[in-house]
Design a protein around this motif. Structure first.
Motif, PDB file in Angstrom:
ATOM      1  N   SER A  13      36.254  14.671 -78.721  1.00 29.75           N
ATOM      2  CA  SER A  13      36.991  15.006 -79.949  1.00 29.75           C
ATOM      3  C   SER A  13      35.982  15.484 -80.965  1.00 29.75           C
ATOM      4  CB  SER A  13      37.695  13.758 -80.518  1.00 29.75           C
ATOM      5  OG  SER A  13      36.775  12.938 -81.216  1.00 29.75           O
ATOM      6  N   SER A  15      33.862  14.875 -84.232  1.00 29.25           N
ATOM      7  CA  SER A  15      33.314  13.611 -84.732  1.00 29.25           C
ATOM      8  C   SER A  15      34.262  12.998 -85.765  1.00 29.25           C
ATOM      9  CB  SER A  15      31.950  13.885 -85.364  1.00 29.25           C
ATOM     10  OG  SER A  15      31.426  12.705 -85.915  1.00 29.25           O
ATOM     11  N   TYR A  54      23.860   2.533 -78.332  1.00 27.11           N
ATOM     12  CA  TYR A  54      23.083   3.591 -77.655  1.00 27.11           C
ATOM     13  C   TYR A  54      21.770   3.001 -77.166  1.00 27.11           C
ATOM     14  CZ  TYR A  54      25.892   7.452 -79.593  1.00 27.11           C
ATOM     15  OH  TYR A  54      26.915   8.328 -79.896  1.00 27.11           O
ATOM     16  N   GLU A  73      24.725  13.845 -67.434  1.00 31.94           N
ATOM     17  CA  GLU A  73      24.911  15.019 -68.287  1.00 31.94           C
ATOM     18  C   GLU A  73      24.104  14.776 -69.541  1.00 31.94           C
ATOM     19  OE1 GLU A  73      26.501  15.050 -71.473  1.00 31.94           O
ATOM     20  OE2 GLU A  73      26.631  12.871 -71.342  1.00 31.94           O
ATOM     21  N   VAL A  77      23.714  17.667 -79.685  1.00 33.44           N
ATOM     22  CA  VAL A  77      24.900  17.571 -80.546  1.00 33.44           C
ATOM     23  C   VAL A  77      24.418  17.251 -81.964  1.00 33.44           C
ATOM     24  CG1 VAL A  77      27.194  16.521 -80.809  1.00 33.44           C
ATOM     25  CG2 VAL A  77      26.092  16.487 -78.557  1.00 33.44           C
ATOM     26  N   GLY A  83      22.745  11.791 -73.965  1.00 36.51           N
ATOM     27  CA  GLY A  83      22.953  11.916 -72.526  1.00 36.51           C
ATOM     28  C   GLY A  83      23.477  10.634 -71.918  1.00 36.51           C
ATOM     29  N   ILE A 103      31.832  11.475 -75.022  1.00 32.00           N
ATOM     30  CA  ILE A 103      30.850  12.570 -74.979  1.00 32.00           C
ATOM     31  C   ILE A 103      31.464  13.848 -75.544  1.00 32.00           C
ATOM     32  CG2 ILE A 103      29.620  11.597 -73.011  1.00 32.00           C
ATOM     33  CD1 ILE A 103      31.017  13.535 -71.164  1.00 32.00           C
ATOM     34  N   ASP A 104      30.623  14.799 -75.889  1.00 34.40           N
ATOM     35  CA  ASP A 104      31.144  16.040 -76.475  1.00 34.40           C
ATOM     36  C   ASP A 104      31.603  17.006 -75.376  1.00 34.40           C
ATOM     37  OD1 ASP A 104      28.741  17.159 -75.492  1.00 34.40           O
ATOM     38  OD2 ASP A 104      28.687  18.570 -77.161  1.00 34.40           O
TER      39      ASP A 104
HETATM   40  N1  LIG Z   1      27.228  15.177 -74.279  1.00 29.25           N
HETATM   41  C1  LIG Z   1      27.135  13.952 -74.818  1.00 29.25           C
HETATM   42  N2  LIG Z   1      27.645  13.721 -76.059  1.00 29.25           N
HETATM   43  C2  LIG Z   1      27.556  12.468 -76.528  1.00 29.25           C
HETATM   44  C3  LIG Z   1      26.967  11.425 -75.807  1.00 29.25           C
HETATM   45  N3  LIG Z   1      27.013  10.285 -76.555  1.00 29.25           N
HETATM   46  C4  LIG Z   1      27.648  10.627 -77.699  1.00 29.25           C
HETATM   47  N4  LIG Z   1      27.960  11.938 -77.691  1.00 29.25           N
HETATM   48  C5  LIG Z   1      28.655  12.691 -78.736  1.00 29.25           C
HETATM   49  O1  LIG Z   1      27.816  12.859 -79.851  1.00 29.25           O
HETATM   50  C6  LIG Z   1      28.617  12.944 -81.027  1.00 29.25           C
HETATM   51  C7  LIG Z   1      28.000  12.166 -82.145  1.00 29.25           C
HETATM   52  O2  LIG Z   1      27.954  10.794 -81.862  1.00 29.25           O
HETATM   53  P1  LIG Z   1      27.476   9.784 -82.989  1.00 29.25           P
HETATM   54  O3  LIG Z   1      27.402   8.442 -82.316  1.00 29.25           O
HETATM   55  O4  LIG Z   1      26.149  10.276 -83.482  1.00 29.25           O
HETATM   56  O5  LIG Z   1      28.529   9.815 -84.072  1.00 29.25           O
HETATM   57  C8  LIG Z   1      30.008  12.420 -80.647  1.00 29.25           C
HETATM   58  O6  LIG Z   1      30.902  13.508 -80.646  1.00 29.25           O
HETATM   59  C9  LIG Z   1      29.833  11.902 -79.253  1.00 29.25           C
HETATM   60  O7  LIG Z   1      30.980  12.118 -78.452  1.00 29.25           O
HETATM   61  C10 LIG Z   1      26.451  11.710 -74.510  1.00 29.25           C
HETATM   62  O8  LIG Z   1      25.925  10.849 -73.790  1.00 29.25           O
HETATM   63  N5  LIG Z   1      26.569  12.974 -74.087  1.00 29.25           N
END
Ligand SMILES: Nc1nc2c(ncn2[C@@H]2O[C@H](COP(=O)(O)O)[C@@H](O)[C@H]2O)c(=O)[nH]1
Ligand SMILES: Nc1ncnc2c1ncn2[C@@H]1O[C@H](COP(=O)(O)OP(=O)(O)OP(=O)(O)O)[C@@H](O)[C@H]1O
Length: 212
Positions: A13, A15, A54, A73, A77, A83, A103-104
């Protein structure tokens, strides 16, 4: 009897739309589900604990994990690297546990292309409005105005990937969205191809027919 492999539940989604909140609701509903703790190069927020929210790693440590093939992966971001450590996810799936990945979209694409693709259920979470998204980010009170502005600026791009997901839900009212997510899980677990033990079960039914 062959055991069901776990499901890899991808939540993506923009953030602040509510992925972590909904992930916690899923785990409250089913304590057998677990959350994949990602590695990141971003700084810990107040209250975040290494190994719980984390694995906080230096850029050098993160690069070493990637080079060693330890990430299922990974992506950049909002200017930091994130990862999913591969080992714990694979072990839990093989053990029949469902694992949630927050994850993004970049990570979502990589996991759907990986050898684990058959185990994946992907869900995209939309905010009810952009104004709500911003007020949730502000209400969380964990990021500076500059960080929130950066995340809002990227939200349109993240939202543009909604069509790549198996399911999309709007997180308007939390209880309702959590219920919809649970429904998705229940339906996915009931799919015939996710229950390898069914042919043994039906064989038992047939034996019962023949014994009548
Ligand atoms: N591809 C990945 N995206 C990730 C992972 N862990 C988190 N996220 C995405 O980062 C943003 C920001 O997270 P935040 O904790 O700094 O607010 C959020 O959209 C997460 O979905 C990952 O391992 N891989
Ligand atoms: N349905 C909802 N209604 C109102 N507030 C909500 C709802 N869902 C989540 N929130 C709140 O919105 C804020 C952001 O939620 P959350 O941290 O779960 O988002 P996220 O998508 O995981 O964010 P990020 O991608 O930055 O990790 C939190 O303060 C949470 O309590």
């Amino acid at each position: 009897m062959p055991k069901r492999r776990g499901l890899l539940v991808i939540l993506s989604s923009p953030s602040g739309a509510g992925k972590s909140t909904l992930a916690r609701r899923l785990m409250d509903w089913d304590a057998g589900m677990s959350f994949s703790v990602s590695a990141t190069t971003r700084a810990a927020r107040p209250g975040e604990v290494d190994g719980r929210e984390y694995f906080f790693r230096t850029p050098e440590e993160f690069a070493r994990m990637v080079a060693a093939g330890e990430m299922l992966e990974h992506a950049e971001v909002f200017g930091n690297r994130y990862g999913t450590p591969r080992g714990p996810v694979e072990a839990r799936l093989a053990d029949g546990q469902d694992v949630i990945l927050d994850i993004d979209w970049q990570g979502g694409q990589q996991v759907r292309r990986s050898v684990l693709a058959h185990d994946v259920v992907s869900v995209f979470i939309l905010p009810p409005s952009i104004a709500d998204l911003e007020s949730r980010l502000r209400g969380r009170a964990q990021d500076s105005d500059a960080v929130i502005a950066g995340r809002m600026a990227k939200s349109r791009d993240e939202i543009s990937h909604w069509g790549e997901y198996d399911y999309v839900l709007i997180n308007r009212e939390l209880d309702r969205a959590a219920e919809e997510l649970r429904t998705i899980l229940v339906a996915e677990r009931a799919r015939a191809d996710r229950q390898p033990w069914l042919s043994d079960f039906v064989r038992g039914l047939n034996e019962e027919f023949e014994a009548r």
